[in-house]
Design a protein around this motif. Sequence first.
Motif, PDB file in Angstrom:
ATOM      1  N   THR A  85     -83.478  21.414  82.343  1.00 22.08           N
ATOM      2  CA  THR A  85     -84.805  20.917  82.703  1.00 22.08           C
ATOM      3  C   THR A  85     -84.901  19.411  82.496  1.00 22.08           C
ATOM      4  O   THR A  85     -84.008  18.783  81.929  1.00 22.08           O
ATOM      5  N   GLY A  86     -86.010  18.844  82.950  1.00 22.07           N
ATOM      6  CA  GLY A  86     -86.302  17.432  82.761  1.00 22.07           C
ATOM      7  C   GLY A  86     -87.759  17.261  82.387  1.00 22.07           C
ATOM      8  O   GLY A  86     -88.470  18.232  82.085  1.00 22.07           O
ATOM      9  N   GLY A  87     -88.225  16.030  82.443  1.00 24.62           N
ATOM     10  CA  GLY A  87     -89.602  15.760  82.053  1.00 24.62           C
ATOM     11  C   GLY A  87     -90.623  16.528  82.870  1.00 24.62           C
ATOM     12  O   GLY A  87     -91.726  16.818  82.404  1.00 24.62           O
ATOM     13  N   TRP A  88     -90.250  16.908  84.104  1.00 21.14           N
ATOM     14  CA  TRP A  88     -91.167  17.629  84.988  1.00 21.14           C
ATOM     15  C   TRP A  88     -91.623  18.963  84.406  1.00 21.14           C
ATOM     16  O   TRP A  88     -92.707  19.449  84.734  1.00 21.14           O
TER      17      TRP A  88
ATOM     18  N   THR B 149     -86.564  12.849  80.843  1.00 20.55           N
ATOM     19  CA  THR B 149     -85.519  13.323  81.741  1.00 20.55           C
ATOM     20  C   THR B 149     -84.273  12.506  81.447  1.00 20.55           C
ATOM     21  O   THR B 149     -84.279  11.282  81.599  1.00 20.55           O
TER      22      THR B 149
ATOM     23  N   HIS C  74     -77.402  11.692  74.961  1.00 18.33           N
ATOM     24  CA  HIS C  74     -78.825  12.023  74.997  1.00 18.33           C
ATOM     25  C   HIS C  74     -79.547  11.465  73.780  1.00 18.33           C
ATOM     26  O   HIS C  74     -80.695  11.015  73.877  1.00 18.33           O
TER      27      HIS C  74
ATOM     28  N   PRO D  69     -78.526  11.975  84.579  1.00 18.36           N
ATOM     29  CA  PRO D  69     -77.775  13.152  85.049  1.00 18.36           C
ATOM     30  C   PRO D  69     -76.261  12.974  85.054  1.00 18.36           C
ATOM     31  O   PRO D  69     -75.573  13.494  85.937  1.00 18.36           O
TER      32      PRO D  69
END
Length: 489
Positions: A12-15, A35, A47, A38
């Motif tokens: 997943t990401g910030g969305w 996010t 990260h 990638p």
Amino acid sequence: MTAFVLVGGAFTGGWVWDGVARRLRAAGATAHPVTFDPDPGAGLGAHVGELLRLLDRIEEPRVVLVGHDYGIHPVLAAADRRPHRVARVVYVAAGLPGHGDPALLLVRDAEVRDRLAHDPAPLPPPRGEEWARWGALDGVGARDLDRLDRLAAPQPARTLTEPLRLGGAVHRLPASGVMCTADGPGIETVEMVVHAGPPQFRERVGPDFTLFELPTGHWPMLSAPAELADVLLRAAAGGGRRLVVPEDQPSYETADFLLDPPVAPRERHGRVDLHLPAGEEPRPTVVLVHGGPVDPGRRPTPRDTPFLLGYGRLAADAGLVGATLDHRLHALTDYPRAAADLAEAVERVRAHPRTDPDRVALWFFSAGGLLAADWLAAPPPWLRCLALSYPVLAPPPGWDAVDARFRPVAALFGTGRLPLVLTRAGREHAPFAATVRAFLAAAGEHGTDVEVVDVPEGRHGFETLDPTDASRAAVTRAMAAVRHHLTAS
């Protein structure tokens, strides 16, 4: 003003935080959904670096770091390196990883764990109902599931296999846990693990740890965004149910055994100690199997604690060889290794000249009960009895990392006429008690004979926590039953 940094789970990401972030901003807070870059070759360290750079740019004086699932790993590492910038850490549907733990330890899908052990390629994201292999989908509607499918990205393998590096500062920060009860354990189970479980969990909860429950699945930012936003705001304000371990909490290492059997001669053979009864002739043996997980650095090790020393001496006083061992159940993923340690110990015991190789009992305690599955499914002819004390007999909620092989309830089909002695604590932790009820129900269906020894007011580990006359009588009765099955013709 408070700034929330929101870090999601794998793929997943910030969305994934859109609904939560909108509500936090409406409440006057700042929200930073994350996010990550990638890069398919990124590891956990990359990260962590991205989070640190974000923390260094945030101007708000109070920063709350929120980690969901895998996201708790970079959150903890970043908080450990910038403790002065972090007001609180919030775990959302996440484990309690420690220093050296890769995120892979908490991956529920055994196929994924096996693949990552030898394949460094990024993991493709799940599709549709496959998301349930990473966490319960309760409350996630078709539209959100479709959104997961459309926006999910491959997860770099090294983010899951690279170990978490902590210096200890993060465990001194205030923290909160959000338990999603349709996906795993609730507050009662977390309290049980911290109070009665491995000591390392006590070290991780910090000086100000609070807990919340949400009746939803693994993805509360999708299934309950309003409720999760409210919980995050309350957590930032110090709300929630406080988790405090009393200073006088009895410890596994120091609490006295409830009986005082005489000291017997003890021999050490590798991982196994033998407490020997009087005489020279071979005697039946009871192998005593401790629970866990146990911190690998714990001293004394289980066989040198008053608990197992007491049981070993009690067996010798009953005319049996009492065998204790230190098996390597250090994490929920270690059951196969612990099972191998037990099998090796049993063979070592049966080869000793003071033991009768055709008269052996196995006695499992607490979460060591899951190791009974192999012996229940196919008991060898020399196994004359299997005993269980306040056992865990199926993985409770949140123990998805336990290998599927270790399911004593399911293994009962092979038990045949093997005698079972089960000591049941009346004040058992609810998730553990549920596994005992399921086991006894399955035993009834299979016609398996189980002698139940009840300790109505006893707690999990009553031999050190509750030294009452009733507890002493229960231990004495259970040992007498094991001895009877070992010596009967």
